[in-house]
Design a protein around this motif. Structure first.
Motif, mmCIF file in Angstrom:
data_model
loop_
_atom_site.group_PDB
_atom_site.id
_atom_site.type_symbol
_atom_site.label_atom_id
_atom_site.label_comp_id
_atom_site.label_asym_id
_atom_site.label_seq_id
_atom_site.Cartn_x
_atom_site.Cartn_y
_atom_site.Cartn_z
ATOM 1 N N ARG A 70 1.013 -1.155 0.013
ATOM 2 C CA ARG A 70 -0.025 0.068 -0.247
ATOM 3 C C ARG A 70 0.785 1.085 -0.036
ATOM 4 O O ARG A 70 0.588 2.393 -0.728
ATOM 5 N N MET A 71 1.788 1.226 0.864
ATOM 6 C CA MET A 71 2.824 2.454 0.810
ATOM 7 C C MET A 71 3.417 2.628 -0.489
ATOM 8 O O MET A 71 3.672 3.825 -0.810
ATOM 9 N N ALA A 72 4.051 1.476 -1.185
ATOM 10 C CA ALA A 72 4.855 1.702 -2.376
ATOM 11 C C ALA A 72 3.596 2.259 -3.369
ATOM 12 O O ALA A 72 4.004 3.017 -4.431
ATOM 13 N N ALA A 73 2.398 1.738 -3.445
ATOM 14 C CA ALA A 73 1.408 2.246 -4.565
ATOM 15 C C ALA A 73 1.322 3.728 -4.135
ATOM 16 O O ALA A 73 1.045 4.461 -5.058
ATOM 17 N N ASP A 74 1.276 3.992 -2.725
ATOM 18 C CA ASP A 74 1.011 5.441 -2.452
ATOM 19 C C ASP A 74 2.148 6.692 -3.164
ATOM 20 O O ASP A 74 2.106 7.600 -3.593
ATOM 21 N N VAL A 75 3.386 5.905 -2.732
ATOM 22 C CA VAL A 75 4.442 6.653 -3.287
ATOM 23 C C VAL A 75 4.637 6.819 -4.714
ATOM 24 O O VAL A 75 4.654 8.060 -5.373
ATOM 25 N N GLU A 76 4.158 5.834 -5.547
ATOM 26 C CA GLU A 76 4.134 5.863 -6.928
ATOM 27 C C GLU A 76 2.893 6.841 -7.634
ATOM 28 O O GLU A 76 3.249 7.492 -8.517
ATOM 29 N N ALA A 77 1.762 6.776 -6.745
ATOM 30 C CA ALA A 77 0.605 7.619 -7.209
ATOM 31 C C ALA A 77 1.231 9.033 -6.896
ATOM 32 O O ALA A 77 0.843 9.962 -7.675
ATOM 33 N N ALA A 78 1.806 9.302 -5.948
ATOM 34 C CA ALA A 78 2.363 10.743 -5.958
ATOM 35 C C ALA A 78 3.431 11.149 -7.003
ATOM 36 O O ALA A 78 3.136 12.099 -7.452
ATOM 37 N N ALA A 79 4.190 10.144 -7.229
ATOM 38 C CA ALA A 79 5.188 10.420 -8.569
ATOM 39 C C ALA A 79 4.475 10.621 -9.650
ATOM 40 O O ALA A 79 4.814 11.766 -10.589
ATOM 41 N N ASP A 80 3.269 9.872 -9.891
ATOM 42 C CA ASP A 80 2.607 10.021 -11.161
ATOM 43 C C ASP A 80 2.033 11.317 -11.073
ATOM 44 O O ASP A 80 1.649 11.930 -12.382
#
Length: 190
Positions: A70-80
């Motif tokens: 979940r944390m990795a997906a959150d970081v990826e969404a922020a980068a996107d």
């Protein structure tokens, strides 16, 4: 070639309920939360729990892996979002706040994982999160908002030292004091 069969829909639901119940029970009772209490909270038979997770270490490791995913997906969404035009520093600041609050909520589960030596295959998610955090850092540097020597490891250190055992006001104040040290803007006065 031996391919694993996809899980049936009811097995997927049971697994999700078990992981949720494990997180709740470990938060309430600590690392000694009994497997039968976790099964009962999940609404499944103990045998079903053990089919999915043969040991408590496996179960806690899976909870940690789920959290890390979940944390990795959150970081990826922020980068996107930054790739789409959002401000990098604003995304980093919001992300750090979310991660600290999530870590505070999952503090007991992480303590149980350390006690049991459970890792649960979180490594790939950590790598994904690190790659996305690198994208955020590069964007914030390019915008002139982050010191040029700031690294992913600096953010990991920041998060590792967060006062997750303290209340929300202390965590908020801690972020107000320490996060600006990474930026070129410095600490605001208010």
């Amino acid at each position: 070639m031996d391919r694993a069969r996809p899980m049936r829909a009811d097995a997927v639901r049971n697994r999700a309920r078990i992981l949720s119940a494990a997180r709740e029970q470990i938060t309430l009772l600590g690392p000694d939360a009994p497997m039968d209490a976790i099964a009962e909270a999940a609404g499944v038979a103990v045998g079903t729990l053990y089919r999915h997770f043969p040991t408590k270490t496996d179960l806690v490791g899976a909870v940690i892996a789920e959290h890390t995913a979940r944390m990795a997906a959150d970081v990826e969404a922020a980068a996107d979002r930054v790739d789409g035009g959002a401000g990098a520093l604003a995304e980093i600041t919001a992300l750090v706040h979310r991660v600290v609050e999530s870590a505070a909520a999952d503090r007991t589960v992480k303590a149980a994982a350390r006690e049991l030596g459970a890792t649960g295959g979180a490594r790939p998610y950590e790598e994904r999160g690190g790659t996305a955090m690198g994208r955020l850092i590069a964007a914030a540097r390019a915008e002139g908002d982050l010191h040029p020597d700031v690294t992913v490891e600096d953010f990991l250190l920041l998060l590792a030292t967060a006062p997750t055992d303290q209340g929300p006001e202390v965590r908020r104040r801690w972020l107000e004091l320490f996060l600006p040290g990474l930026t070129t803007r410095g600490r605001p006065t208010a």
